[in-house]
Design a protein around this motif. Structure first.
Motif, PDB file in Angstrom:
ATOM      1  N   GLY A 487      52.446  46.593  28.848  1.00 45.33           N
ATOM      2  CA  GLY A 487      51.128  46.806  29.444  1.00 45.33           C
ATOM      3  C   GLY A 487      50.077  47.267  28.448  1.00 45.33           C
ATOM      4  N   ARG A 488      50.416  47.239  27.133  1.00 42.03           N
ATOM      5  CA  ARG A 488      49.417  47.640  26.129  1.00 42.03           C
ATOM      6  C   ARG A 488      48.501  46.457  25.822  1.00 42.03           C
ATOM      7  NH1 ARG A 488      54.133  50.058  22.699  1.00 42.03           N
ATOM      8  NH2 ARG A 488      54.488  47.822  22.662  1.00 42.03           N
ATOM      9  N   SER A 489      47.259  46.784  25.546  1.00 40.55           N
ATOM     10  CA  SER A 489      46.291  45.726  25.245  1.00 40.55           C
ATOM     11  C   SER A 489      46.554  45.165  23.857  1.00 40.55           C
ATOM     12  CB  SER A 489      44.877  46.297  25.320  1.00 40.55           C
ATOM     13  OG  SER A 489      43.977  45.356  24.795  1.00 40.55           O
ATOM     14  N   VAL A 490      46.657  43.867  23.753  1.00 41.57           N
ATOM     15  CA  VAL A 490      46.909  43.213  22.470  1.00 41.57           C
ATOM     16  C   VAL A 490      45.616  42.603  21.931  1.00 41.57           C
ATOM     17  CG1 VAL A 490      48.258  41.444  21.295  1.00 41.57           C
ATOM     18  CG2 VAL A 490      49.260  42.721  23.186  1.00 41.57           C
ATOM     19  N   LEU A 491      44.893  41.936  22.798  1.00 42.07           N
ATOM     20  CA  LEU A 491      43.687  41.227  22.397  1.00 42.07           C
ATOM     21  C   LEU A 491      42.710  41.236  23.559  1.00 42.07           C
ATOM     22  CD1 LEU A 491      44.833  37.862  20.802  1.00 42.07           C
ATOM     23  CD2 LEU A 491      43.521  39.637  19.677  1.00 42.07           C
ATOM     24  N   ALA A 492      41.456  41.108  23.257  1.00 42.69           N
ATOM     25  CA  ALA A 492      40.471  40.967  24.335  1.00 42.69           C
ATOM     26  C   ALA A 492      39.385  40.033  23.854  1.00 42.69           C
ATOM     27  CB  ALA A 492      39.891  42.316  24.704  1.00 42.69           C
ATOM     28  N   GLN A 493      38.830  39.265  24.762  1.00 44.07           N
ATOM     29  CA  GLN A 493      37.753  38.349  24.396  1.00 44.07           C
ATOM     30  C   GLN A 493      36.735  38.318  25.525  1.00 44.07           C
ATOM     31  OE1 GLN A 493      35.788  36.740  21.963  1.00 44.07           O
ATOM     32  NE2 GLN A 493      37.852  36.456  21.168  1.00 44.07           N
ATOM     33  N   GLN A 494      35.482  38.465  25.152  1.00 46.20           N
ATOM     34  CA  GLN A 494      34.408  38.482  26.146  1.00 46.20           C
ATOM     35  C   GLN A 494      33.991  37.072  26.509  1.00 46.20           C
ATOM     36  OE1 GLN A 494      30.880  40.631  25.964  1.00 46.20           O
ATOM     37  NE2 GLN A 494      31.885  42.260  27.098  1.00 46.20           N
ATOM     38  N   SER A 495      33.535  36.911  27.730  1.00 46.67           N
ATOM     39  CA  SER A 495      32.922  35.663  28.143  1.00 46.67           C
ATOM     40  C   SER A 495      31.956  36.005  29.277  1.00 46.67           C
ATOM     41  CB  SER A 495      33.986  34.667  28.600  1.00 46.67           C
ATOM     42  OG  SER A 495      33.385  33.408  28.810  1.00 46.67           O
ATOM     43  N   SER A 496      31.488  35.009  29.981  1.00 41.48           N
ATOM     44  CA  SER A 496      30.584  35.315  31.082  1.00 41.48           C
ATOM     45  C   SER A 496      30.953  34.457  32.282  1.00 41.48           C
ATOM     46  CB  SER A 496      29.135  35.070  30.669  1.00 41.48           C
ATOM     47  OG  SER A 496      28.999  33.757  30.185  1.00 41.48           O
ATOM     48  N   PHE A 497      30.539  34.935  33.442  1.00 44.52           N
ATOM     49  CA  PHE A 497      30.798  34.232  34.693  1.00 44.52           C
ATOM     50  C   PHE A 497      29.449  33.822  35.253  1.00 44.52           C
ATOM     51  CE2 PHE A 497      31.405  33.937  39.236  1.00 44.52           C
ATOM     52  CZ  PHE A 497      32.590  33.244  39.342  1.00 44.52           C
ATOM     53  N   LEU A 498      29.245  32.538  35.441  1.00 41.62           N
ATOM     54  CA  LEU A 498      27.945  32.051  35.902  1.00 41.62           C
ATOM     55  C   LEU A 498      27.986  31.675  37.380  1.00 41.62           C
ATOM     56  CD1 LEU A 498      26.567  29.808  33.044  1.00 41.62           C
ATOM     57  CD2 LEU A 498      26.490  32.272  33.321  1.00 41.62           C
TER      58      LEU A 498
END
Lengths: 502, 289
Positions: A487-498
């Protein structure tokens, strides 16, 4: 171009164009016949040549076990699979800046070394110098030394001339082909491509580059030689900016040698034997002072020392010396008659080379800064990266119940090898958004799980749905977070929801 | 206007005779290597014109007979032969089986993307988002004829109202005003009722009147509560997705003059493997069931 200057005597216009008093814009090439020489500088040059050529020819053959299905060549630029292998390192095309960094390091290193020791890159390690040296050695073995070669070239074109020239060019071509062939091996599996080339099964590209590098080696080292350094290479043009009076350069100690002439009391140490001119690979006279054509190889140092030893005089009439010392010696011996006193006075005022000076400090500073940045970049290099590409057509989909859905492509790049990672995808954003990943399994908590591929990219299609009534603004930032089994965070990437404009 | 050609003593070249404010132009010949390279290119082009199609005349070929178009079939055949092993497997499998096999699925998605762009995107949009005026979105969850692998495959193969003997995709809605089955006032009432299915009615009394007319005329295909019927291709009327617009004017027009979108049948134009790949691709656009 301005044609005739006004006021020229008439009648001259119809005469022959160029007279000896008018400078020509072009110099006819004078063929250089360098004589063989021996001595400490020459020995260093041979050693450097042996090391560099062995490195060049042998490195592609070094095997390096990386496991099943991975090239086992230590140094390989694998164009087809877009990978660069260098012993322990393997980089992807998007990390080519490491290569750029190496080139920047090389350039600054070159500046630093030049400011300290003059053109030792040119004289000792430049491929043009190394291969020309090798070609000259072959030439000498076949046609003989300076005088024999001059005699051959100016004599009749008889059977012997044809035989020697044929053998020489065949030998040169063989070396050139080995050089061109070795270049190909840095881009292909060496044993395979060797067999392919020999059996005629290699690709047209391989043969093309093989021919290209064979031709360049043959032409540059066999025919062009010193003209490459004098006319083609940009480095001699601006290396003057790196040199100063504290750099070591090949120098003729004119305060000691002049006036040149017979070895008697009335003349200096230079007996005008022209040994320094005859051994020079670029065909210049070092006694004329610093000049662009001098590549700083120091063979004239060996040649002169040899003559001085035979005459029973002290060596070092031509030496690696700083211009500062040269000026000091000149000043100290001004007006003195040739002889041991002048020599002693001139040598006494010399000072050790000043190594630490603003110029070298700046080079050292920039060098260490770039080195640190590169080291940092390498240590912080990500071996696992996630990229999220939002669908652009359509920007969003309206569902039958009025909900809004966006599609995303997740690309999980794994630069490592070994264990396959299973990572759960969690969506961070407004409460109520639902995430599904097509063809992904689910973990115990119901989250989609995506997997990595060894040294490759896996691609997933994710759908994010906002149920009817959530009423999100036109654009909402969301984050895709990858979690490991704990359950540890490995990676994160931002995006958007339109969604639709409200 | 050349005036006086002189010889320049410095370069040994003649001047052109042009002079501007005392500056004379030198007539220096081109370097030899440049000139010979130029002659070589001229020679090359002459040989080229003879051997290869170079004249702007339809049907012109050179002596070799080679044309780019003539070379195309062989290249197509070559690439087809390279893909044939995979295509054979795709052909033999059902779309469900293709989607379940990662290797086949990756191939079908790549092939489906290309086939979709070539054949479908013109109407349905590059991402299957559809277009106004009767080109349904393939990325949402609303399907007129169904979004299962089987249904998608059937629709692609047989098209919609494509003149096939297969009647399933051939039913069209009556034009109630044009055929005088309903009056304009009645149509207004039906439209109000249809709006009320999504709670958008503006005239409750009209909607009440329209309910009865709807039950008589529309419910057999569109369902009692407008839930649609995929067997007949009757769209849902109680959701938020409207193929021809969901405002009252559009609904009135649809009832009055009918709507009958047409999609060609593809089984004669595309090979079975391509239709299978398209099915898998369309299913993955987001609406697959």
């Amino acid at each position: 171009m301005n044609a005739l200057a006004p006021g020229k005597p008439p009648g001259k216009e119809s005469g022959v164009s160029s007279t000896s008093s008018e400078p020509s814009l072009y110099a006819k090439h004078q063929k250089v016949y360098p004589r063989a020489v021996s001595g400490p500088v020459r020995r260093v040059k041979w050693a450097v040549l042996a090391v560099l050529l062995s490195l060049y020819y042998v490195v592609p053959w070094i095997r390096w076990d990386r496991g099943e299905g991975v090239p086992d060549q230590a140094v390989l630029v694998d164009m087809a699979h877009a990978r660069l292998f260098f012993f322990w390192f393997e980089i992807w095309p998007q990390e080519v800046y490491f290569l750029t960094g190496l080139l920047v390091l090389g350039a600054i290193g070159l500046f630093a070394v030049t400011s300290l020791f003059g053109r030792i890159w040119c004289g000792f390690t430049c491929p043009q110098t190394v291969w020309t040296d090798l070609f000259m050695w072959v030439e000498r073995r076949i046609e003989g030394d300076r005088n024999a070669r001059m005699k051959l070239d100016h004599g009749p074109r008889d059977a012997r001339w044809w035989r020697l020239k044929l053998v020489k060019h065949a030998a040169w071509l063989a070396i050139a082909m080995a050089t061109g062939g070795a270049w190909i091996m840095y881009f292909n599996d060496a044993p395979t491509v060797t067999v392919d080339i020999l059996t005629g099964r290699a690709s047209l590209a391989v043969y093309g580059f093989f021919a290209l590098f064979t031709a360049t080696t043959y032409v540059l080292a066999g025919a062009a030689r010193e003209q490459v350094c004098t006319y083609m290479c940009p480095w001699p043009r601006f290396q003057g900016a790196m040199l100063d009076e504290n750099s070591l350069v090949v120098t003729y100690r004119d305060w000691r040698g002049e006036p040149r002439g017979k070895p008697d009391a009335a003349h200096g140490d230079c007996v005008d034997c022209k040994a320094c001119v005859h051994v020079c690979p670029t065909g210049i006279d070092i006694r004329d002072g610093q000049q662009l054509e001098c590549i700083g190889c120091g063979l004239c140092v060996d040649a002169c020392d040899d003559v001085m030893a035979k005459l029973g005089r002290e060596k070092g009439l031509i030496a690696f010396e700083t211009l500062k010392n040269l000026a000091a010696s000149q000043a100290a011996t001004r007006g003195m008659a040739p002889g041991p006193e002048r020599l002693a006075a001139g040598m006494a005022v010399r000072r050790p080379q000043k190594v630490i000076r603003p110029r070298t400090l700046v080079y050292a500073g920039v060098l260490s800064a770039v080195l640190l940045v590169m080291l940092g970049a390498w240590l912080m290099r990500e071996t696992l990266t996630l990229s999220v590409q939002r669908d652009r057509a359509p920007l969003y989909v309206t569902l039958s119940d009025g909900g809004i859905r966006n599609g995303y492509t997740l690309k999980l790049a794994n630069k490592g090898r070994g264990a396959t990672l299973h990572l759960a995808v969690a969506l961070e954003g407004p409460q109520g958004l639902r995430l599904t990943v097509q063809d992904a399994e689910q973990d115990a908590a119901g989250r989609p799980v995506i997997t990595t591929r060894d040294d490759g990219i896996t691609q997933w299609r994710a759908l994010v749905t906002a149920p009817a009534g959530l009423n999100l603004p036109e654009s909402t930032p969301i984050t895709f977070r990858l979690l490991d089994a704990q359950g540890r965070s490995v990676l994160a990437q931002q995006s958007s929801f339109l969604g639709p404009r409200r | 206007m050349p005036t006086k050609i002189e010889k320049d003593s410095l370069s040994g070249q003649n001047t052109t005779g042009h002079e501007w404010d005392g500056l004379k132009e030198l007539n220096t010949p081109l370097p030899k290597w440049w000139l010979y390279t130029f002659y070589a290119t001229v020679l090359f082009s002459l040989v080229w014109v003879v051997l290869y199609p170079a004249l702007p005349i339809t049907g012109a070929t050179g002596l070799t007979g080679w044309t780019a178009r003539g070379a195309l079939p062989a290249q197509l055949e070559q690439s087809r032969a390279r893909m044939e092993p995979m295509l054979a497997r795709i052909r033999a499998a059902t779309p469900e089986q293709i989607a379940a096999d990662p290797e086949l699925r990756a191939f079908a998605m790549a092939g489906g993307r290309v086939a979709f762009a070539n054949n479908c995107a013109g109407c349905h949009g590059a991402g299957g988002q559809g277009a106004a005026g009767g080109f349904p979105s393939l990325a949402d969850d609303d399907w007129i004829y169904g979004g299962s692998f089987e249904a998608i495959h059937h629709t692609i193969s047989h098209g919609v109202r494509a003149g096939e003997s297969d009647e399933e995709r051939g039913i069209a809605m009556p034009a109630y005003l044009a055929t005088q089955m309903l009056t304009l006032a009645q149509i207004n009432d039906v439209a109000e009722h249809v709006l009320s299915l999504t709670d958008r009615a503006t005239d409750r009394a009209a909607a009440q009147r329209g309910a009865e007319l709807f039950a008589e005329n529309c419910a057999s295909c569109h369902g009692e509560r407008g839930e649609g019927n995929r067997d007949m291709g009757a769209p849902r009327l109680n959701d938020r997705i409207w193929l021809y617009g969901g405002d009252k004017a559009s609904i009135v027009r649809s009832i009055s003059y009918s709507r009958a979108g047409v999609m060609p049948s593809w089984r004669g134009r595309l090979d079975p493997a391509t239709i299978n790949m398209l099915t898998v691709y369309v299913h993955a656009l987001g609406g697959g069931e």
